[in-house]
Design a protein around this motif. Structure first.
Motif, PDB file in Angstrom:
ATOM      1  N   VAL A 142       0.854  -1.186   0.000  1.00 24.72           N
ATOM      2  CA  VAL A 142       0.000   0.000   0.000  1.00 24.72           C
ATOM      3  C   VAL A 142       0.891   1.238   0.000  1.00 24.72           C
ATOM      4  O   VAL A 142       2.013   1.205   0.525  1.00 24.72           O
ATOM      5  N   GLN A 143       0.404   2.314  -0.591  1.00 28.11           N
ATOM      6  CA  GLN A 143       1.155   3.568  -0.613  1.00 28.11           C
ATOM      7  C   GLN A 143       1.034   4.293   0.728  1.00 28.11           C
ATOM      8  O   GLN A 143       0.065   4.100   1.460  1.00 28.11           O
ATOM      9  N   PRO A 144       2.023   5.123   1.045  1.00 34.48           N
ATOM     10  CA  PRO A 144       1.911   5.924   2.270  1.00 34.48           C
ATOM     11  C   PRO A 144       0.614   6.722   2.294  1.00 34.48           C
ATOM     12  O   PRO A 144       0.199   7.274   1.270  1.00 34.48           O
ATOM     13  N   GLY A 145      -0.019   6.720   3.469  1.00 39.26           N
ATOM     14  CA  GLY A 145      -1.319   7.369   3.613  1.00 39.26           C
ATOM     15  C   GLY A 145      -2.503   6.478   3.340  1.00 39.26           C
ATOM     16  O   GLY A 145      -3.645   6.856   3.608  1.00 39.26           O
ATOM     17  N   GLY A 146      -2.235   5.299   2.826  1.00 40.91           N
ATOM     18  CA  GLY A 146      -3.300   4.366   2.497  1.00 40.91           C
ATOM     19  C   GLY A 146      -3.777   3.565   3.699  1.00 40.91           C
ATOM     20  O   GLY A 146      -3.332   3.779   4.833  1.00 40.91           O
ATOM     21  N   SER A 147      -4.689   2.630   3.410  1.00 39.72           N
ATOM     22  CA  SER A 147      -5.300   1.819   4.462  1.00 39.72           C
ATOM     23  C   SER A 147      -5.263   0.339   4.103  1.00 39.72           C
ATOM     24  O   SER A 147      -5.272  -0.016   2.917  1.00 39.72           O
ATOM     25  N   LEU A 148      -5.245  -0.483   5.118  1.00 35.38           N
ATOM     26  CA  LEU A 148      -5.379  -1.933   4.982  1.00 35.38           C
ATOM     27  C   LEU A 148      -6.154  -2.448   6.186  1.00 35.38           C
ATOM     28  O   LEU A 148      -6.120  -1.846   7.264  1.00 35.38           O
ATOM     29  N   ARG A 149      -6.826  -3.574   5.978  1.00 38.08           N
ATOM     30  CA  ARG A 149      -7.533  -4.223   7.079  1.00 38.08           C
ATOM     31  C   ARG A 149      -7.044  -5.662   7.180  1.00 38.08           C
ATOM     32  O   ARG A 149      -7.175  -6.434   6.227  1.00 38.08           O
ATOM     33  N   LEU A 150      -6.496  -6.010   8.321  1.00 38.61           N
ATOM     34  CA  LEU A 150      -6.051  -7.366   8.581  1.00 38.61           C
ATOM     35  C   LEU A 150      -7.139  -8.126   9.344  1.00 38.61           C
ATOM     36  O   LEU A 150      -7.845  -7.549  10.166  1.00 38.61           O
ATOM     37  N   SER A 151      -7.225  -9.409   9.051  1.00 35.27           N
ATOM     38  CA  SER A 151      -8.145 -10.287   9.769  1.00 35.27           C
ATOM     39  C   SER A 151      -7.380 -11.491  10.288  1.00 35.27           C
ATOM     40  O   SER A 151      -6.390 -11.918   9.689  1.00 35.27           O
ATOM     41  N   CYS A 152      -7.854 -12.052  11.388  1.00 35.64           N
ATOM     42  CA  CYS A 152      -7.250 -13.259  11.952  1.00 35.64           C
ATOM     43  C   CYS A 152      -8.359 -14.116  12.543  1.00 35.64           C
ATOM     44  O   CYS A 152      -9.038 -13.686  13.483  1.00 35.64           O
ATOM     45  N   ILE A 199      -8.635 -32.589  28.059  1.00 34.79           N
ATOM     46  CA  ILE A 199      -8.084 -32.888  29.378  1.00 34.79           C
ATOM     47  C   ILE A 199      -6.570 -32.679  29.341  1.00 34.79           C
ATOM     48  O   ILE A 199      -5.879 -33.161  28.442  1.00 34.79           O
ATOM     49  N   GLY A 200      -6.078 -31.920  30.297  1.00 32.93           N
ATOM     50  CA  GLY A 200      -4.642 -31.712  30.393  1.00 32.93           C
ATOM     51  C   GLY A 200      -4.103 -30.585  29.544  1.00 32.93           C
ATOM     52  O   GLY A 200      -2.896 -30.302  29.613  1.00 32.93           O
ATOM     53  N   LEU A 201      -4.962 -29.936  28.758  1.00 31.91           N
ATOM     54  CA  LEU A 201      -4.499 -28.827  27.924  1.00 31.91           C
ATOM     55  C   LEU A 201      -4.677 -27.528  28.679  1.00 31.91           C
ATOM     56  O   LEU A 201      -5.783 -27.163  29.034  1.00 31.91           O
ATOM     57  N   GLY A 202      -3.575 -26.853  28.899  1.00 35.59           N
ATOM     58  CA  GLY A 202      -3.629 -25.620  29.654  1.00 35.59           C
ATOM     59  C   GLY A 202      -3.788 -24.398  28.774  1.00 35.59           C
ATOM     60  O   GLY A 202      -3.614 -24.447  27.553  1.00 35.59           O
ATOM     61  N   ARG A 203      -4.098 -23.313  29.426  1.00 35.45           N
ATOM     62  CA  ARG A 203      -4.239 -22.022  28.752  1.00 35.45           C
ATOM     63  C   ARG A 203      -2.883 -21.594  28.217  1.00 35.45           C
ATOM     64  O   ARG A 203      -1.858 -21.761  28.878  1.00 35.45           O
ATOM     65  N   GLY A 204      -2.874 -21.018  27.006  1.00 34.85           N
ATOM     66  CA  GLY A 204      -1.608 -20.579  26.441  1.00 34.85           C
ATOM     67  C   GLY A 204      -1.775 -19.618  25.299  1.00 34.85           C
ATOM     68  O   GLY A 204      -2.891 -19.350  24.854  1.00 34.85           O
ATOM     69  N   ASP A 205      -0.665 -19.067  24.833  1.00 38.63           N
ATOM     70  CA  ASP A 205      -0.657 -18.130  23.715  1.00 38.63           C
ATOM     71  C   ASP A 205      -0.422 -18.874  22.413  1.00 38.63           C
ATOM     72  O   ASP A 205       0.491 -19.703  22.318  1.00 38.63           O
ATOM     73  N   TYR A 206      -1.232 -18.557  21.423  1.00 37.02           N
ATOM     74  CA  TYR A 206      -1.108 -19.140  20.099  1.00 37.02           C
ATOM     75  C   TYR A 206      -0.845 -18.027  19.095  1.00 37.02           C
ATOM     76  O   TYR A 206      -1.308 -16.893  19.265  1.00 37.02           O
ATOM     77  N   TRP A 207      -0.113 -18.385  18.030  1.00 39.36           N
ATOM     78  CA  TRP A 207       0.305 -17.392  17.041  1.00 39.36           C
ATOM     79  C   TRP A 207      -0.061 -17.819  15.631  1.00 39.36           C
ATOM     80  O   TRP A 207      -0.045 -19.021  15.313  1.00 39.36           O
ATOM     81  N   GLY A 208      -0.363 -16.834  14.804  1.00 40.42           N
ATOM     82  CA  GLY A 208      -0.537 -17.091  13.386  1.00 40.42           C
ATOM     83  C   GLY A 208       0.804 -17.110  12.677  1.00 40.42           C
ATOM     84  O   GLY A 208       1.853 -16.894  13.282  1.00 40.42           O
ATOM     85  N   GLN A 209       0.749 -17.351  11.362  1.00 39.86           N
ATOM     86  CA  GLN A 209       1.972 -17.498  10.577  1.00 39.86           C
ATOM     87  C   GLN A 209       2.525 -16.151  10.127  1.00 39.86           C
ATOM     88  O   GLN A 209       3.673 -16.073   9.679  1.00 39.86           O
ATOM     89  N   GLY A 210       1.739 -15.097  10.252  1.00 39.44           N
ATOM     90  CA  GLY A 210       2.192 -13.767   9.865  1.00 39.44           C
ATOM     91  C   GLY A 210       1.744 -13.372   8.477  1.00 39.44           C
ATOM     92  O   GLY A 210       1.587 -14.229   7.591  1.00 39.44           O
ATOM     93  N   THR A 211       1.534 -12.079   8.293  1.00 37.44           N
ATOM     94  CA  THR A 211       1.189 -11.542   6.978  1.00 37.44           C
ATOM     95  C   THR A 211       2.005 -10.268   6.748  1.00 37.44           C
ATOM     96  O   THR A 211       2.136  -9.434   7.647  1.00 37.44           O
ATOM     97  N   GLN A 212       2.554 -10.156   5.546  1.00 36.89           N
ATOM     98  CA  GLN A 212       3.446  -9.035   5.238  1.00 36.89           C
ATOM     99  C   GLN A 212       2.636  -7.785   4.900  1.00 36.89           C
ATOM    100  O   GLN A 212       1.711  -7.825   4.089  1.00 36.89           O
ATOM    101  N   VAL A 213       3.015  -6.686   5.524  1.00 36.58           N
ATOM    102  CA  VAL A 213       2.471  -5.369   5.178  1.00 36.58           C
ATOM    103  C   VAL A 213       3.644  -4.496   4.739  1.00 36.58           C
ATOM    104  O   VAL A 213       4.607  -4.326   5.484  1.00 36.58           O
ATOM    105  N   THR A 214       3.556  -3.980   3.523  1.00 36.21           N
ATOM    106  CA  THR A 214       4.605  -3.134   2.983  1.00 36.21           C
ATOM    107  C   THR A 214       3.999  -1.790   2.593  1.00 36.21           C
ATOM    108  O   THR A 214       3.041  -1.738   1.818  1.00 36.21           O
ATOM    109  N   VAL A 215       4.560  -0.715   3.155  1.00 28.85           N
ATOM    110  CA  VAL A 215       4.084   0.637   2.869  1.00 28.85           C
ATOM    111  C   VAL A 215       5.183   1.347   2.087  1.00 28.85           C
ATOM    112  O   VAL A 215       6.245   1.660   2.628  1.00 28.85           O
ATOM    113  N   SER A 216       4.907   1.572   0.811  1.00 26.07           N
ATOM    114  CA  SER A 216       5.936   2.145  -0.057  1.00 26.07           C
ATOM    115  C   SER A 216       5.286   2.799  -1.265  1.00 26.07           C
ATOM    116  O   SER A 216       4.246   2.343  -1.749  1.00 26.07           O
ATOM    117  N   SER A 217       5.930   3.855  -1.745  1.00 30.33           N
ATOM    118  CA  SER A 217       5.456   4.498  -2.967  1.00 30.33           C
ATOM    119  C   SER A 217       6.185   3.936  -4.181  1.00 30.33           C
ATOM    120  O   SER A 217       5.910   4.338  -5.317  1.00 30.33           O
TER     121      SER A 217
END
Length: 122
Positions: free
Chosen positions: A12-22, A104-122
């Motif tokens: 996206v160009q500088p000043g632009g917008s993007l919407r990420l979803s997960c 059973i036996g599974l505790g609370r924890g943090d999970y992560w996605g694989q990542g998505t690239q955001v590039t801001v450049s003209s």
């Protein structure tokens, strides 16, 4: 298992917008906080924004007023609306969720996605 899948990154160009979803899926009993982090080239991963299950939000100073985090608990999905993007916002954006899985036996924890690239450049 718990999976997080991000989408919505791109160029996206500088000043632009993007919407990420997960979207979270799998053997989930409760999702507590959900958040977005980012990691630029040669930099440490940093918090961008986080939202509690009740909708309380917190933002890093660098994105406050430009980014908005939201979530749809029924869809187990978190969003990041990014406006007025700057070149310094360029990074891989990661979704994270604090999850209590079903099983059973599974505790609370943090999970992560694989990542998505955001590039801001003209």
């Amino acid at each position: 298992q718990v999976q997080l899948v991000e989408s919505g990154g791109g160029l996206v160009q500088p000043g632009g917008s993007l919407r990420l979803s997960c979207a979270a899926s799998g053997n989930i009993f409760i999702i507590y906080d959900m958040g977005w982090y980012r990691q630029g080239t040669g930099k440490q991963r940093e918090l961008v924004a986080v939202i509690s299950s009740g909708g309380i939000t917190n933002y890093s100073d660098s994105v406050k007023g430009r980014f908005t985090i939201s979530r749809d608990n029924a869809k187990k999905t978190v969003y990041l609306q990014m406006n007025s993007l700057k070149p310094e916002d360029t990074a891989v954006y990661y979704c994270s969720a604090d999850v209590l899985p079903i099983g059973i036996g599974l505790g609370r924890g943090d999970y992560w996605g694989q990542g998505t690239q955001v590039t801001v450049s003209s």
